[in-house]
Design an enzyme around this catalytic site. Structure first.
Site, PDB file in Angstrom:
ATOM      1  N   THR A  10       0.832  -1.213   0.000  1.00 48.33           N
ATOM      2  CA  THR A  10       0.000   0.000   0.000  1.00 48.33           C
ATOM      3  C   THR A  10       0.859   1.253   0.000  1.00 48.33           C
ATOM      4  N   VAL A  52      -1.263 -14.283  -9.732  1.00 44.45           N
ATOM      5  CA  VAL A  52      -0.616 -15.268  -8.854  1.00 44.45           C
ATOM      6  C   VAL A  52       0.302 -14.590  -7.846  1.00 44.45           C
ATOM      7  N   HIS A  64      -0.584 -12.312  -5.960  1.00 44.18           N
ATOM      8  CA  HIS A  64      -1.412 -11.799  -4.864  1.00 44.18           C
ATOM      9  C   HIS A  64      -1.596 -12.829  -3.753  1.00 44.18           C
ATOM     10  N   SER A  97     -15.253  -9.521   3.903  1.00 38.94           N
ATOM     11  CA  SER A  97     -16.072  -8.308   4.003  1.00 38.94           C
ATOM     12  C   SER A  97     -17.248  -8.498   4.962  1.00 38.94           C
ATOM     13  N   GLU A 153      -6.386  -5.752   3.943  1.00 38.98           N
ATOM     14  CA  GLU A 153      -6.608  -6.896   3.052  1.00 38.98           C
ATOM     15  C   GLU A 153      -7.720  -6.622   2.042  1.00 38.98           C
ATOM     16  N   GLU A 195     -10.337  -3.174   1.054  1.00 35.19           N
ATOM     17  CA  GLU A 195     -11.445  -2.505   1.720  1.00 35.19           C
ATOM     18  C   GLU A 195     -12.747  -3.238   1.365  1.00 35.19           C
TER      19      GLU A 195
HETATM   20  C1  DCC Z   1      -7.746 -11.044  12.546  1.00 44.27           C
HETATM   21  C2  DCC Z   1      -6.349 -10.974  13.147  1.00 44.27           C
HETATM   22  C3  DCC Z   1      -5.361 -10.589  12.069  1.00 44.27           C
HETATM   23  C4  DCC Z   1      -4.271  -9.794  12.666  1.00 44.27           C
HETATM   24  C5  DCC Z   1      -3.220  -9.525  11.647  1.00 44.27           C
HETATM   25  C6  DCC Z   1      -3.476  -8.235  10.919  1.00 44.27           C
HETATM   26  C7  DCC Z   1      -2.816  -8.301   9.587  1.00 44.27           C
HETATM   27  C8  DCC Z   1      -3.078  -7.093   8.757  1.00 44.27           C
HETATM   28  C9  DCC Z   1      -2.518  -7.316   7.373  1.00 44.27           C
HETATM   29  C10 DCC Z   1      -2.973  -6.302   6.410  1.00 44.27           C
HETATM   30  C11 DCC Z   1      -2.146  -6.385   5.188  1.00 44.27           C
HETATM   31  C12 DCC Z   1      -2.655  -5.598   4.031  1.00 44.27           C
HETATM   32  O1  DCC Z   1      -3.608  -4.857   4.112  1.00 44.27           O
HETATM   33  S1  DCC Z   1      -1.781  -5.924   2.648  1.00 44.27           S
HETATM   34  C13 DCC Z   1      -2.486  -4.905   1.438  1.00 44.27           C
HETATM   35  C14 DCC Z   1      -3.901  -5.392   1.096  1.00 44.27           C
HETATM   36  N1  DCC Z   1      -4.315  -4.723  -0.100  1.00 44.27           N
HETATM   37  C15 DCC Z   1      -5.314  -5.205  -0.830  1.00 44.27           C
HETATM   38  O2  DCC Z   1      -5.966  -6.176  -0.503  1.00 44.27           O
HETATM   39  C16 DCC Z   1      -5.548  -4.460  -2.127  1.00 44.27           C
HETATM   40  C17 DCC Z   1      -6.967  -4.708  -2.627  1.00 44.27           C
HETATM   41  N2  DCC Z   1      -7.003  -4.535  -4.083  1.00 44.27           N
HETATM   42  C18 DCC Z   1      -6.800  -5.628  -4.891  1.00 44.27           C
HETATM   43  O3  DCC Z   1      -6.555  -6.769  -4.466  1.00 44.27           O
HETATM   44  C19 DCC Z   1      -6.932  -5.376  -6.372  1.00 44.27           C
HETATM   45  O4  DCC Z   1      -6.696  -4.005  -6.645  1.00 44.27           O
HETATM   46  C20 DCC Z   1      -8.365  -5.774  -6.875  1.00 44.27           C
HETATM   47  C21 DCC Z   1      -8.499  -7.295  -6.795  1.00 44.27           C
HETATM   48  C22 DCC Z   1      -9.439  -5.082  -6.053  1.00 44.27           C
HETATM   49  C23 DCC Z   1      -8.504  -5.308  -8.319  1.00 44.27           C
HETATM   50  O5  DCC Z   1      -7.365  -5.778  -9.002  1.00 44.27           O
HETATM   51  P1  DCC Z   1      -7.320  -5.559 -10.580  1.00 44.27           P
HETATM   52  O6  DCC Z   1      -5.979  -5.990 -11.039  1.00 44.27           O
HETATM   53  O7  DCC Z   1      -7.793  -4.195 -10.891  1.00 44.27           O
HETATM   54  O8  DCC Z   1      -8.337  -6.660 -11.047  1.00 44.27           O
HETATM   55  P2  DCC Z   1      -9.770  -6.427 -11.702  1.00 44.27           P
HETATM   56  O9  DCC Z   1      -9.589  -5.672 -12.973  1.00 44.27           O
HETATM   57  O10 DCC Z   1     -10.715  -5.919 -10.697  1.00 44.27           O
HETATM   58  O11 DCC Z   1     -10.130  -7.952 -12.024  1.00 44.27           O
HETATM   59  C24 DCC Z   1      -9.427  -8.593 -13.094  1.00 44.27           C
HETATM   60  C25 DCC Z   1      -9.634 -10.088 -12.921  1.00 44.27           C
HETATM   61  O12 DCC Z   1      -8.683 -10.564 -11.963  1.00 44.27           O
HETATM   62  C26 DCC Z   1      -9.353 -11.337 -10.989  1.00 44.27           C
HETATM   63  N3  DCC Z   1      -8.592 -11.245  -9.745  1.00 44.27           N
HETATM   64  C27 DCC Z   1      -8.234 -10.115  -9.085  1.00 44.27           C
HETATM   65  N4  DCC Z   1      -7.503 -10.434  -8.016  1.00 44.27           N
HETATM   66  C28 DCC Z   1      -7.416 -11.790  -7.979  1.00 44.27           C
HETATM   67  C29 DCC Z   1      -6.793 -12.724  -7.098  1.00 44.27           C
HETATM   68  N5  DCC Z   1      -6.136 -12.322  -6.023  1.00 44.27           N
HETATM   69  N6  DCC Z   1      -6.904 -14.034  -7.384  1.00 44.27           N
HETATM   70  C30 DCC Z   1      -7.589 -14.452  -8.476  1.00 44.27           C
HETATM   71  N7  DCC Z   1      -8.206 -13.619  -9.367  1.00 44.27           N
HETATM   72  C31 DCC Z   1      -8.118 -12.308  -9.096  1.00 44.27           C
HETATM   73  C32 DCC Z   1     -10.703 -10.706 -10.889  1.00 44.27           C
HETATM   74  O13 DCC Z   1     -11.635 -11.595 -10.294  1.00 44.27           O
HETATM   75  C33 DCC Z   1     -11.006 -10.450 -12.348  1.00 44.27           C
HETATM   76  O14 DCC Z   1     -11.398 -11.667 -12.932  1.00 44.27           O
HETATM   77  P3  DCC Z   1     -12.513 -11.607 -14.105  1.00 44.27           P
HETATM   78  O15 DCC Z   1     -13.730 -10.997 -13.484  1.00 44.27           O
HETATM   79  O16 DCC Z   1     -11.918 -10.717 -15.159  1.00 44.27           O
HETATM   80  O17 DCC Z   1     -12.668 -13.042 -14.510  1.00 44.27           O
HETATM   81  C1  FAD Z   2      -4.542  -1.822  10.481  1.00 46.55           C
HETATM   82  C2  FAD Z   2      -4.040  -1.794   9.065  1.00 46.55           C
HETATM   83  C3  FAD Z   2      -2.975  -2.586   8.707  1.00 46.55           C
HETATM   84  C4  FAD Z   2      -2.489  -2.569   7.404  1.00 46.55           C
HETATM   85  N1  FAD Z   2      -1.395  -3.337   7.081  1.00 46.55           N
HETATM   86  C5  FAD Z   2      -0.908  -3.281   5.827  1.00 46.55           C
HETATM   87  C6  FAD Z   2       0.261  -4.041   5.482  1.00 46.55           C
HETATM   88  O1  FAD Z   2       0.838  -4.728   6.312  1.00 46.55           O
HETATM   89  N2  FAD Z   2       0.733  -3.948   4.201  1.00 46.55           N
HETATM   90  C7  FAD Z   2       0.121  -3.175   3.254  1.00 46.55           C
HETATM   91  O2  FAD Z   2       0.598  -3.138   2.113  1.00 46.55           O
HETATM   92  N3  FAD Z   2      -0.994  -2.451   3.544  1.00 46.55           N
HETATM   93  C8  FAD Z   2      -1.512  -2.485   4.807  1.00 46.55           C
HETATM   94  N4  FAD Z   2      -2.634  -1.761   5.125  1.00 46.55           N
HETATM   95  C9  FAD Z   2      -3.252  -0.911   4.107  1.00 46.55           C
HETATM   96  C10 FAD Z   2      -4.563  -1.463   3.619  1.00 46.55           C
HETATM   97  O3  FAD Z   2      -4.358  -2.620   2.869  1.00 46.55           O
HETATM   98  C11 FAD Z   2      -5.276  -0.369   2.812  1.00 46.55           C
HETATM   99  O4  FAD Z   2      -5.635   0.656   3.698  1.00 46.55           O
HETATM  100  C12 FAD Z   2      -6.499  -0.904   2.096  1.00 46.55           C
HETATM  101  O5  FAD Z   2      -6.097  -1.728   1.041  1.00 46.55           O
HETATM  102  C13 FAD Z   2      -7.392   0.220   1.553  1.00 46.55           C
HETATM  103  O6  FAD Z   2      -6.682   1.091   0.720  1.00 46.55           O
HETATM  104  P1  FAD Z   2      -6.661   2.660   1.034  1.00 46.55           P
HETATM  105  O7  FAD Z   2      -6.469   2.835   2.465  1.00 46.55           O
HETATM  106  O8  FAD Z   2      -5.710   3.313   0.087  1.00 46.55           O
HETATM  107  O9  FAD Z   2      -8.144   3.149   0.684  1.00 46.55           O
HETATM  108  P2  FAD Z   2      -8.686   3.584  -0.836  1.00 46.55           P
HETATM  109  O10 FAD Z   2      -8.238   2.563  -1.761  1.00 46.55           O
HETATM  110  O11 FAD Z   2      -8.209   5.000  -1.005  1.00 46.55           O
HETATM  111  O12 FAD Z   2     -10.211   3.534  -0.568  1.00 46.55           O
HETATM  112  C14 FAD Z   2     -10.830   4.518   0.246  1.00 46.55           C
HETATM  113  C15 FAD Z   2     -12.309   4.313   0.112  1.00 46.55           C
HETATM  114  O13 FAD Z   2     -12.702   4.581  -1.235  1.00 46.55           O
HETATM  115  C16 FAD Z   2     -13.742   3.703  -1.628  1.00 46.55           C
HETATM  116  N5  FAD Z   2     -13.290   2.963  -2.809  1.00 46.55           N
HETATM  117  C17 FAD Z   2     -12.018   2.806  -3.229  1.00 46.55           C
HETATM  118  N6  FAD Z   2     -11.965   2.067  -4.358  1.00 46.55           N
HETATM  119  C18 FAD Z   2     -13.255   1.770  -4.676  1.00 46.55           C
HETATM  120  C19 FAD Z   2     -13.881   1.027  -5.729  1.00 46.55           C
HETATM  121  N7  FAD Z   2     -13.173   0.455  -6.728  1.00 46.55           N
HETATM  122  N8  FAD Z   2     -15.219   0.926  -5.712  1.00 46.55           N
HETATM  123  C20 FAD Z   2     -15.948   1.488  -4.707  1.00 46.55           C
HETATM  124  N9  FAD Z   2     -15.424   2.186  -3.678  1.00 46.55           N
HETATM  125  C21 FAD Z   2     -14.099   2.326  -3.672  1.00 46.55           C
HETATM  126  C22 FAD Z   2     -14.012   2.767  -0.445  1.00 46.55           C
HETATM  127  O14 FAD Z   2     -15.064   3.297   0.320  1.00 46.55           O
HETATM  128  C23 FAD Z   2     -12.721   2.863   0.361  1.00 46.55           C
HETATM  129  O15 FAD Z   2     -12.895   2.670   1.749  1.00 46.55           O
HETATM  130  C24 FAD Z   2      -3.121  -1.756   6.434  1.00 46.55           C
HETATM  131  C25 FAD Z   2      -4.215  -0.951   6.794  1.00 46.55           C
HETATM  132  C26 FAD Z   2      -4.675  -0.965   8.096  1.00 46.55           C
HETATM  133  C27 FAD Z   2      -5.847  -0.109   8.461  1.00 46.55           C
END
Ligand code: DCC
Ligand code: FAD
Length: 642
Positions: A132, A266, A268, A373, A415, A417
């Site tokens: 991020t 892959v 991801h 979610s 992970e 939003e």
């Molecule tokens: C509780 C105690 C804990 C305690 C411990 C606490 C730990 C905290 C850890 C937090 C760590 C983080 O937050 S790490 C950072 C997390 N960040 C995220 O999760 C980012 C979220 N955003 C994304 O993953 C991506 O931007 C998407 C998936 C939303 C959109 O990606 P995109 O590349 O634009 O893909 P999109 O055009 O929408 O879709 C294209 C095609 O790819 C497919 N596709 C997309 N992703 C995937 C995927 N991963 N696997 C398979 N297929 C996929 C779609 O279904 C679609 O298929 P088709 O429909 O075309 O067939």
């Molecule tokens: C406690 C905590 C731990 C984290 N740990 C990690 C980590 O270890 N590693 C890491 O890489 N990241 C980490 N993150 C970041 C986290 O993965 C991001 O905050 C998350 O992916 C959301 O992205 P953003 O904050 O940029 O919000 P944005 O992407 O800016 O989204 C803001 C708001 O806009 C709206 N929005 C955005 N896109 C769309 C859409 N396509 N359609 C409709 N509405 C939309 C939604 O309402 C969303 O809440 C952590 C965050 C938190 C809070």
């Protein structure tokens, strides 16, 4: 009230085996005997620096004692030991175990395992997952950090082109980690090949100082997780060797030839892993808050019912049961879903890493997108209800419930939003309905086969399966309605993106219902498979609460008054029949007092004495008169007397 079942046997259901359940009890007992593994004083009384220092102290102590307490290679035992000692507020290794090591396993080649995996497992290095950025989190396609390949030196140049490209949020990045898996756009001869994972050393292994070209630090206090150091990270043309691209799936040859991965997503896998584990983690947080609230509700007396000689336990109020018991059902349901998604993830990683078979990715992505979610949102709702059910003492940090809430609700954002991930699942549902409309129902995945089933005649439901069928039809109708609304706009000439956005609320509603159906069916399937009759009976009570609560909560068939009444009557009688077992259903999670960190939730039930002792230990009570009173208040009052 004595339970109608054995809580140790229920613990085996919750944790998956008698062995693990009993090992958890042994580990908790071992920790209780080692004071240096305990919080040196209540965490709520610490400021941020004290808290981070305390977590680091405990982590070092845990590392020292770990080999005497658990099998270091046993993941489940390690998970419990960490939860017991480190709690939930974050610590230097929080993302090391949850994302860094799994990311290395999912993305690294066998050679890269040789180089880093052993060192990471032995904790010679500490890592995090830096994806991020300040300007982007949900939309990975727009990440800005670059990794440009220089064939002349066979290196990647990692760079932060502008402030919005600063990595921002990664857990344990700010002060603890000396390595990171950095997600950056791979650039070869000016061609942007999109986000790829790179192993990057951030700090000197001797001095722990940031290396030249690295800017790194802590992002400041958050709503919770303040024992951890979420951080920021910037690169100034920072060079890393070609071998630091984690290249199990995508590769770059020395001359700059790019070998693309078997599936665009892959890379991801680390995110999919966390999402696959979140149902379980969230269920534990929900159960934490509930055991505090239900234990307290079994002690707290307030007001009268028929016996006017003694105040009643607040757990006997129907509203208190309505507030808490559906969440007990959800906690169990989420646990059972977690078993499913973790099993599916482990299978997927095996298929992808061993056989290059990515066919399971789409289903698991869709399932975990919806599940994380719905589970995080409902967990947050349940924890808030647990806090409110405890009245004023629930609002005190002595209950610890607000901390549990802050940690859990972060899951609605991290992970992926929730809104963004619900729309990911909606893509899958719309594609499934389109398959049916095009006569290709046979291509449907097992989780969406019901979308092709004909509408059943609405007969008066008599058994549980009839009520589930009602819910299934409601979910099916919503997916069809949202898809047809979207397709109608497209057929009317509206672009797919605009049509998608104009249908987004209906689409997310379809995703929620589909996911809640999955949770309900998984819950029922698991309970039906339990052999111990006593366990199955009480869990059936939970299922009845769950199904009827879900039907009401989703506003099903509100027009059919007689059906609505029967659902309500079933729910209220289920709440009543659960009352004798409510506390034991939560005791079965076998959380120790150390792990609960709650004065209200202590097993001894001496709430008032414990609360008074806790309050007296507040730093404000070190002196009778605070220095600020002498310095400001007393002069002010003296002046007012003149
Ligand atoms: C509780 C105690 C804990 C305690 C411990 C606490 C730990 C905290 C850890 C937090 C760590 C983080 O937050 S790490 C950072 C997390 N960040 C995220 O999760 C980012 C979220 N955003 C994304 O993953 C991506 O931007 C998407 C998936 C939303 C959109 O990606 P995109 O590349 O634009 O893909 P999109 O055009 O929408 O879709 C294209 C095609 O790819 C497919 N596709 C997309 N992703 C995937 C995927 N991963 N696997 C398979 N297929 C996929 C779609 O279904 C679609 O298929 P088709 O429909 O075309 O067939
Ligand atoms: C406690 C905590 C731990 C984290 N740990 C990690 C980590 O270890 N590693 C890491 O890489 N990241 C980490 N993150 C970041 C986290 O993965 C991001 O905050 C998350 O992916 C959301 O992205 P953003 O904050 O940029 O919000 P944005 O992407 O800016 O989204 C803001 C708001 O806009 C709206 N929005 C955005 N896109 C769309 C859409 N396509 N359609 C409709 N509405 C939309 C939604 O309402 C969303 O809440 C952590 C965050 C938190 C809070």
């Amino acid at each position: 009230m004595t339970a109608t079942f054995d809580t140790d046997r229920m613990a085996a259901v919750i944790y998956g085996s008698e062995k693990l359940a009993s090992r958890r009890r042994e580990i908790s007992a071992a920790v209780s005997r080692i004071p240096e593994l305990h919080d040196s004083r209540p965490l709520p009384f610490m400021d941020r620096l004290e808290k981070v220092t305390e977590m680091t102290r405990k982590l070092a102590a845990l590392n020292k004692h770990l080999p005497d307490i658990i099998d270091p290679n046993d993941y489940e035992e390690g998970l419990h030991l960490y939860h017991e000692v480190m709690g939930m507020e974050g610590h230097p290794l929080a993302l090391h175990e949850v994302m860094f090591i799994p990311g290395l396993i999912g993305q690294g080649s066998d050679e890269q395992y040789e180089k880093w995996l052993g060192r990471a497992r032995r904790r010679e290095i500490i890592g995090c997952y830096a994806q991020t950025e300040l300007g982007h989190g949900s939309n990975l396609r727009s990440l800005e950090t670059t990794a440009s390949y220089d064939p002349s030196t066979r290196e990647f140049i990692i760079h932060t082109p502008q402030i919005t490209a600063l990595k921002w949020w990664p857990g344990a990045l700010g002060k603890s980690s000396n390595y990171a898996i950095v997600v950056a756009n791979l650039i070869i001869r000016d061609r942007n090949l999109g986000p790829h994972p790179f192993m990057v050393q951030l700090r000197d292994e001797e001095t722990h100082r940031p290396l030249q070209g690295i800017t790194v630090g802590d992002i400041g206090p958050k709503m919770a997780f303040n024992g951890g150091d979420n951080g920021f990270l910037g690169f100034d043309n920072y060079r890393i060797p070609l071998g630091n691209l984690l290249n199990r799936h995508a590769r770059v040859e020395e001359d700059g030839i790019y070998v693309k991965p078997p599936h665009a997503k892959v890379g991801h896998s680390a995110m999919i892993r966390v999402r696959s584990h979140m149902a379980t983690g969230q269920a534990w947080l929900l159960a934490h808050s509930l055991i505090i609230a239900v234990r307290y509700s079994a002690v707290r007396r307030q007001g009268f019912l028929e016996d006017k000689t003694r105040e009643v336990k607040i757990l006997d109020y129907q509203t208190q049961q309505y507030r808490l018991f559906p969440s007990i059902a959800r906690a169990y349901a989420f646990i059972f879903c977690g078993f499913e998604t973790i099993r599916l993830y482990d299978q997927l990683i095996l298929d992808v890493n061993k056989h290059g078979n990515t066919s399971g990715m789409a289903d698991l992505h869709a399932l975990t997108s919806g599940l994380k979610s719905v589970v995080t949102y409902q967990t947050g709702e349940g924890i808030e209800q647990a806090r409110m059910a405890c009245g004023g003492h629930g609002y005190s940090m002595a209950s610890y419930i607000s901390e549990i809430y802050g940690v859990a609700i972060g899951g609605c954002t991290y992970e992926g939003e929730n809104m963004v991930m619900l729309l990911q699942l909606a893509r899958y549902l719309v594609k499934s309905v389109e398959l049916i409309k095009n006569g290709k129902s046979k291509e449907l995945g097992p989780m969406v086969a019901y979308l092709a089933e004909p509408d059943t005649q609405e007969k008066t439901p008599l058994e549980l399966k009839d009520y589930v069928k009602l819910f299934q039809m409601m979910s099916k109708r919503q997916s069809w309605k949202a898809t047809e609304r979207y397709l109608k706009l497209v057929e009317g000439g509206v672009s797919r993106d605009v049509a998608w956005n104009k249908t987004a609320v209906e689409l997310t509603r379809a995703s929620r219902l589909h996911t809640r159906l999955y949770i309900m069916e998984t819950f029922i399937r698991r309970v039906s498979s339990i052999e111990d009759m006593n366990l199955r009976m009480v869990l059936r009570d939970l299922v009845n609460v769950h199904v009827n609560y879900e039907l009401l909560d989703c506003g099903i068939y509100l027009h059919d008054v007689s059906l609505l009444d029967s659902i309500k009557n079933q729910l209220y009688s289920s709440l009543h029949s659960l009352r004798p077992n409510a506390l034991s259903l939560l005791d079965s999670f076998q959380f120790s007092d150390i792990q609960l960190r709650s004065v209200l939730g202590r097993r001894d039930g001496h709430v008032y004495e414990n609360l008074f002792e806790w309050a007296k230990s507040s730093p404000l009570n070190v002196s009778d008169v605070l220095p600020s009173v002498d310095r400001y208040l007393r002069p002010m009052m003296e002046k007012a007397k003149l």
